[in-house]
Design a protein around this motif. Structure first.
Motif, mmCIF file in Angstrom:
data_model
loop_
_atom_site.group_PDB
_atom_site.id
_atom_site.type_symbol
_atom_site.label_atom_id
_atom_site.label_comp_id
_atom_site.label_asym_id
_atom_site.label_seq_id
_atom_site.Cartn_x
_atom_site.Cartn_y
_atom_site.Cartn_z
ATOM 1 N N ASP A 20 0.884 -1.141 0.000
ATOM 2 C CA ASP A 20 0.000 0.000 0.000
ATOM 3 C C ASP A 20 0.934 1.206 0.000
ATOM 4 O O ASP A 20 1.920 1.220 0.737
ATOM 5 N N ARG A 22 4.065 14.063 2.436
ATOM 6 C CA ARG A 22 3.564 12.889 1.736
ATOM 7 C C ARG A 22 3.557 13.158 0.244
ATOM 8 O O ARG A 22 3.655 14.309 -0.168
ATOM 9 N N ARG A 70 0.123 2.951 12.647
ATOM 10 C CA ARG A 70 -0.493 2.303 11.488
ATOM 11 C C ARG A 70 0.118 2.803 10.181
ATOM 12 O O ARG A 70 0.305 2.069 9.234
ATOM 13 N N GLU A 77 0.812 4.001 1.216
ATOM 14 C CA GLU A 77 0.940 4.764 2.459
ATOM 15 C C GLU A 77 1.382 3.920 3.633
ATOM 16 O O GLU A 77 2.109 4.386 4.494
ATOM 17 N N THR A 78 0.894 2.677 3.701
ATOM 18 C CA THR A 78 1.203 1.902 4.901
ATOM 19 C C THR A 78 2.188 0.776 4.684
ATOM 20 O O THR A 78 2.475 0.032 5.611
ATOM 21 N N PHE A 136 -4.023 17.239 6.135
ATOM 22 C CA PHE A 136 -4.652 16.417 7.163
ATOM 23 C C PHE A 136 -3.806 16.408 8.434
ATOM 24 O O PHE A 136 -4.325 16.504 9.544
ATOM 25 N N PRO A 142 -6.492 10.528 4.949
ATOM 26 C CA PRO A 142 -5.598 9.371 4.847
ATOM 27 C C PRO A 142 -6.257 8.195 4.112
ATOM 28 O O PRO A 142 -7.233 7.623 4.614
ATOM 29 N N ASP A 143 -5.721 7.855 2.957
ATOM 30 C CA ASP A 143 -6.317 6.813 2.112
ATOM 31 C C ASP A 143 -6.394 5.453 2.793
ATOM 32 O O ASP A 143 -7.257 4.652 2.485
ATOM 33 N N TRP A 144 -5.448 5.195 3.683
ATOM 34 C CA TRP A 144 -5.345 3.849 4.253
ATOM 35 C C TRP A 144 -6.354 3.606 5.375
ATOM 36 O O TRP A 144 -6.566 2.469 5.773
ATOM 37 N N MET A 145 -6.979 4.667 5.897
ATOM 38 C CA MET A 145 -7.950 4.474 6.971
ATOM 39 C C MET A 145 -9.311 4.103 6.374
ATOM 40 O O MET A 145 -9.622 4.489 5.255
#
Lengths: 571, 299
Positions: free
Chosen positions: A236, A332, A269, A238-239, A343, B89-92
């Motif tokens: 992913d 980001r 996370r 982002e994660t 955000f 946040p895309d991952w949430m």
């Protein structure tokens, strides 16, 4: 520039994306290598050729890295496979044109970038490097690597093709004659040549790869893939690792009892344990691949020493920690551009809490990455490096030798080590953030410092630094250390004043920061062996300067970090 | 009326571009403020100063009587914000985002949150990265309003929303927040939307405030008059108007006088008033902003 045909338009795009990088790389090569060779010209031609060949290889690798936007789809994300010219797929242009023109451009760019300096170095220093063979190798390398990246947009396919590329390269299937000849008696690069059979071998591999790429891109034009799309993604953007991040014990639910715990949950996370486990794997793979390649091509009986293994692992770990440290300030990739996310900036959290939570996550991550790296290194090391067991034994002996020293010496060093890795990563990320906040000013500062260092080195070498009256290398080093300390102190004072102006720190927080610096100063003082320094020829004041510099560095980093975070929050 | 936002002589420069040029602005409680302007007029920069996301280079900004740079945390706790680019946040998952956001707001209204999620037909288990642009905007809107903020700031809220959501739900949410005594500040380049939702309108162009006032009084004080002359005019008539357009015999003017006063002036130069009416917000904006910008806005 006026472009009136699709071919010219694609060429223009390639040129627009790469000319600055290519020019910068060329300029860097001429400005660094030629003055270096003028000052330190090796005595024999073999050494000269070796130095120049190594520099040119490094330069080509750097050029390749800097022109990645031409080959990788999204250089800042995990999913970097697939045909890069996605926009052009919607335009009326044939797939062969779309694929072959950028490949031709890249090949030409790299050939010119290699041949120009090679010819200049031949004329200036008598460099005896091969032109034809290396040119062919460069073209083949570009074609194969681009094919491995472009043929499929599925990350799984991309990973498999990259592994196949690296594996084939290590097995000698891609460059058969190169390997055979380098093992010959002379070992000189200049005698490289190709047999007719090897040309067919090359041509066959290239034609096969290009055909697969053309077919793959044709499929991508219609939203398909040559082998279909896999149902679940590995990464992913982002994660990190999707599978690991989804594990129940890592997932958890967000605590709502306090804002800072919620933020801790988000960061855990976002770039928590799963990412760091991956970082550990990459940090272990990097030295394995690097030293494995050296081991593979090494024709002599010499085995790999311990230092490169420790050095490359440490470097990989540090570099990998810079990426999460960049997101420390909420940077980001948004629309393929690194930006400070809104955000992160609109959370009602104080600057100090944000910094503290980020530091905590980074420290925990660093420990996780180190443990993970150790584990993976033990698993992968024996597969890549022939004398890995011997190196591991050497490492353990050195560690035990280290702990046999007085406790007051090794304990501070042990405690300071993770702090300094963290500090270095955060400082580099802070600098990265400032290049986004004040790009013009940062580039001017870096350029000035680099010019100063270059001039200083040239001056020192020209004046024969060991004999120059009263000015030894150690004195120069010491003066610059004090200069650095003064600069850091001035910068910290300014940052502190700005923090005060914006009321970022409460009096109790200021006192805590100052108190936390005291044991670090003490540890720093104790960790240096004064006797060793004096025996080496350093003065006592250098001990003080080093202790102050290293002892105060974490405090300075904390203040600069708070200042940067505050500036990011309120640009 | 309590003053929620106070801005004095605010200026901001990005390199050589002057994004805001000496702006004065004041917003009270319980009203809906519409910020209107073409793309690049300075609306988002203006909003970012209110939230403390940008530091005032010149001038002063005060929100709830606090400094947005020095007391950001206190201000953000009382503010709901929906950013223009819906940066989430895309991952949430949606549920995780709501739970996460609730940790920052002591007065989070879970019932209101659930109600809005149901109304928008949003599944809490769905990942934000998989949402459409409209659903993303709706999610951001729920996260911004569920703690019933004292100040709700919406940057281009209707961008990406379909007509039904825009007309009914967005309007209803904004009114709900406003009716509970909170202030709403929203930016938009859709003039009909601003006219429908706002109590107060501020028009920005090239970093300057062109017009600022209550919507009703703005529309009441600006009159649109069609008039004609017996013979063709070679030059436009000299009249105290905001905008005058036409040629030969037929002309149209936007003015700020009473109908009687303006009719008397027209008659004094041998003209005849055909009709006079209240100007719409769009007509007022177009008159002030100029024809070039008007096309951009109308689009």
């Amino acid at each position: 520039m006026t472009v009136n045909s699709p071919v010219l338009a694609i060429l223009w795009r390639c040129w627009r994306l790469s000319w600055k990088q290519a020019l910068l790389c060329q300029a860097g090569l001429y400005l660094l290598l030629i003055p270096f060779l003028l000052i330190f010209r090796p005595e024999d031609s073999e050494s000269l050729n070796g130095v120049i060949s190594a520099c040119l290889t490094g330069y080509l690798a750097f050029l390749w890295a800097s022109t990645l936007p031409l080959t990788l789809q999204r250089p800042n994300s995990w999913n970097t496979t697939g045909f890069q010219f996605a926009y052009e797929l919607r335009l009326p242009v044939s797939v062969p044109q779309l694929v072959l023109i950028p490949l031709a451009y890249l090949s030409a760019l790299f050939l010119i970038s290699y041949l120009m300096p090679a010819l200049l170095l031949r004329w200036l220093f008598g460099f005896d490097g091969p032109s034809g063979v290396v040119s062919l190798l460069i073209i083949q390398f570009i074609l194969l690597l681009s094919a491995a990246t472009w043929w499929s947009s599925d990350p799984w396919d991309g990973m498999v093709s990259w592994l196949a590329f690296v594996g084939s390269f290590l097995m000698g299937w891609l460059f058969p004659d190169f390997i055979q000849i380098s093992e010959s008696e002379t070992g000189a690069v200049s005698v490289l040549r190709f047999s007719t059979a090897s040309i067919f071998h090359y041509a066959l591999i290239i034609v096969l790869c290009l055909t697969v790429t053309l077919l793959g891109v044709s499929k991508q034009r219609h939203g398909e893939n040559l082998l279909g799309l896999s149902q679940w993604r590995l990464f992913d953007k982002e994660t990190g690792l999707v599978g690991l991040a989804s594990l129940p014990f890592l997932k958890g639910s967000c605590p709502t009892v306090s804002p800072w715990r919620a933020e801790l949950w988000r960061l855990q996370r976002f770039r928590g344990v799963s990412n760091y486990l991956l970082f550990g794997l990459i940090a272990a793979l990097f030295p394995c691949l690097l030293l494995g390649s050296v081991d593979f091509f090494n024709s002599s009986e010499e085995t790999i020493p311990l230092e490169p293994l420790v050095g490359s692992s440490g470097l990989a770990l540090l570099m990998l920690n810079i990426a999460p440290a960049m997101s420390f300030y909420g940077m980001r990739t948004i629309n393929n551009t690194p930006q400070f996310g809104l955000f992160e900036r609109i959370r009602p959290l104080s600057t100090t809490t944000l910094c503290a939570v980020n530091f905590l996550i980074l420290l925990l991550g660093l420990l996780a990455a180190t443990l993970s790296m150790g584990l993976f290194l033990n698993l992968l090391g024996p597969l890549f490096i022939s004398n890995f067991a011997e190196l591991a034994e050497q490492f353990m002996t050195q560690v035990s030798g280290w702990t046999e020293q007085p406790v007051r010496r090794w304990l501070p060093r042990l405690l300071l080590m993770p702090i300094y890795i963290l500090v270095l990563a955060v400082l580099m990320a802070t600098f990265g953030s400032w290049t986004k906040l004040q790009p013009g000013r940062c580039s001017r500062i870096v350029l000035t410092i680099l010019c100063y260092i270059l001039l200083l080195l040239i001056t020192l070498v020209s004046f024969n630094w060991h004999t120059l009256a009263g000015l030894t290398a150690l004195t120069v080093w010491e003066i610059h250390l004090w200069l650095l300390l003064t600069g850091l102190a001035a910068m910290t004072a300014y940052a502190w004043q700005q923090l005060d102006k914006d009321e970022v720190l409460k009096p109790i927080q200021k006192a805590s920061l100052a108190l936390a610096a005291l044991p670090l100063l003490l540890f720093s003082w104790l960790s240096f062996d004064l006797n060793w320094l004096l025996e080496t020829g350093f003065s006592g004041s250098l001990h003080l300067a080093l202790s102050l510099a290293l002892g105060l560095l974490p405090l300075i980093t904390a203040i600069i970090c708070l200042f940067t975070m505050n500036r990011v929050l309120h640009q | 009326m309590e003053s929620i936002i106070q801005i004095q002589k605010l200026s901001r420069r990005f390199g050589k571009t002057l994004a805001l040029d000496g702006i004065d602005f004041e917003a009270g409680s319980g009203k809906v403020y519409g910020l209107v302007g073409a793309n690049g007029a300075g609306k988002t920069t203006f909003i970012k100063h209110i939230l403390g996301l940008l530091r005032a280079q010149q001038g002063q900004v005060s929100v709830f009587g606090l400094d947005p740079v020095k007391q950001t945390q206190q201000i953000l706790k009382r503010v709901g914000y929906l950013s223009e680019n819906r940066d989430l946040p895309d991952w949430m998952s949606i549920g995780e985002l709501m739970r996460y956001t609730s940790a920052f707001h002591a007065n989070w209204d879970q019932q209101f949150c659930d109600e809005l999620l149901t109304r928008f037909e949003l599944d809490p288990a769905q990942k934000i990265g998989q949402l459409s642009r409209g659903m993303r905007a709706q999610t951001g809107l729920v996260a911004a309003v569920a703690h019933r903020p004292e100040l709700l700031v919406l940057d281009e809220p209707s961008s990406g929303l379909d007509a039904v959501v825009r007309n009914d739900i967005l309007n209803a949410i904004v009114r709900t927040i406003s009716d509970q005594g909170s202030t709403v500040l929203f930016s938009s380049h859709l003039l009909d939307e601003v006219e429908r939702m706002s109590d107060h309108v501020t028009m920005i162009q090239k970093g300057q405030i062109l017009l600022d006032g209550d919507l009703e009084s703005l529309c009441d004080t600006h009159r649109l008059c069609d008039f004609k002359f017996a013979s063709a005019l070679q030059q436009p008539p000299a009249l105290p108007v905001v905008q005058l357009e036409g040629e030969n015999r037929s002309w149209r003017a936007l003015h700020k006088q009473s109908d009687e006063q303006f009719a008397a002036r027209i008659e004094a130069i041998d003209g005849q008033v055909l009709q006079s009416r209240r100007a719409s917000l769009e007509e007022i904006f177009l008159a002030y902003a100029g024809h070039g910008k008007s096309e951009e806005l109308a689009a």
